[in-house]
Design a protein around this motif. Sequence first.
Motif, PDB file in Angstrom:
ATOM      1  N   VAL A 109      -5.738  -1.347   8.469  1.00 40.98           N
ATOM      2  CA  VAL A 109      -5.385  -1.970   7.182  1.00 40.98           C
ATOM      3  C   VAL A 109      -4.058  -2.719   7.238  1.00 40.98           C
ATOM      4  O   VAL A 109      -3.680  -3.380   6.266  1.00 40.98           O
ATOM      5  N   ARG A 110      -3.361  -2.655   8.349  1.00 34.88           N
ATOM      6  CA  ARG A 110      -2.019  -3.242   8.399  1.00 34.88           C
ATOM      7  C   ARG A 110      -2.018  -4.759   8.242  1.00 34.88           C
ATOM      8  O   ARG A 110      -1.054  -5.332   7.722  1.00 34.88           O
TER       9      ARG A 110
ATOM     10  N   ARG B 274      -3.732  -6.406   6.224  1.00 37.66           N
ATOM     11  CA  ARG B 274      -3.985  -6.764   4.833  1.00 37.66           C
ATOM     12  C   ARG B 274      -2.811  -6.448   3.906  1.00 37.66           C
ATOM     13  O   ARG B 274      -2.909  -6.657   2.701  1.00 37.66           O
ATOM     14  N   CYS B 275      -1.722  -5.942   4.451  1.00 36.84           N
ATOM     15  CA  CYS B 275      -0.563  -5.551   3.644  1.00 36.84           C
ATOM     16  C   CYS B 275       0.705  -6.186   4.214  1.00 36.84           C
ATOM     17  O   CYS B 275       0.790  -6.503   5.388  1.00 36.84           O
TER      18      CYS B 275
ATOM     19  N   LEU C 272       0.857  -1.183   0.000  1.00 37.73           N
ATOM     20  CA  LEU C 272       0.000   0.000   0.000  1.00 37.73           C
ATOM     21  C   LEU C 272       0.897   1.238   0.000  1.00 37.73           C
ATOM     22  O   LEU C 272       1.743   1.398   0.875  1.00 37.73           O
TER      23      LEU C 272
END
Length: 247
Positions: free
Chosen positions: A110-111, A113-114, A35
Amino acid sequence: MSKILAFTNQKGGVGKTTSTANVGAGLARVGQRVLLVDLDPQANLTKGLGLLEAEQNVYGALLGEYRLKAYSLRENLALVAGSPALSGFEKVKGDELDREFLLKELLEPVRERCDYILLDCPPALGLVTLNAYACAQALYIPLEAQLYAADGLAKVLELVGRVQRRLNPELAVGGVFFTRHDKRKVLRRDTAEQLRAQHPGLVLDTVIRESIALGEAPHLGQDIFTYAPQSAGATDYQALVAEILTR
């Protein structure tokens, strides 16, 4: 849990945005979920990767106007758009409690998912940059090997020390690397050797050579691997990605 890397330098025009874009694209090419977050009010990362009409951006998300929106660019690579309104972030949020941690709170959901979150910092050591430093694990500092390069590096390292003490003890300098490099130019070669001697272990082995293709790619909204995969720029950024993955 993703690793957050910030690309930063208080001096503009050193290839910071170019490096964020191409390191991100290079990581995505080897299977990492990446991201990119455009924190520069110039929004050159957003425009240079072809995202021209983003209705939602990082500024609006930081203000709580909507949830963080990541726009998919290609497989494994997404971008949170920048905004010129970021130039007013300090004025709007400068008096708020915990103002240095707004970005960290925004990115936390969101961490998972990355694999990597890459932050393109503005060329100023203000509140937006402090937010980036407060949530990053590592800083990568692009430099041109020229007369005042050491001064810019010293200012960043000074701020890093203060952030480590007050905001983010986990923050480290991942490395310094030279951009627009031409070893045939004596001044650039001597400056690079001087900085390597002054900061042993901090200066990366990879250098990014001067390359016309690196300047052309953003005009077509592409990273260097898409635009000119056989170019010197692509070779150098591939080497830089490999070096970052080992640190």
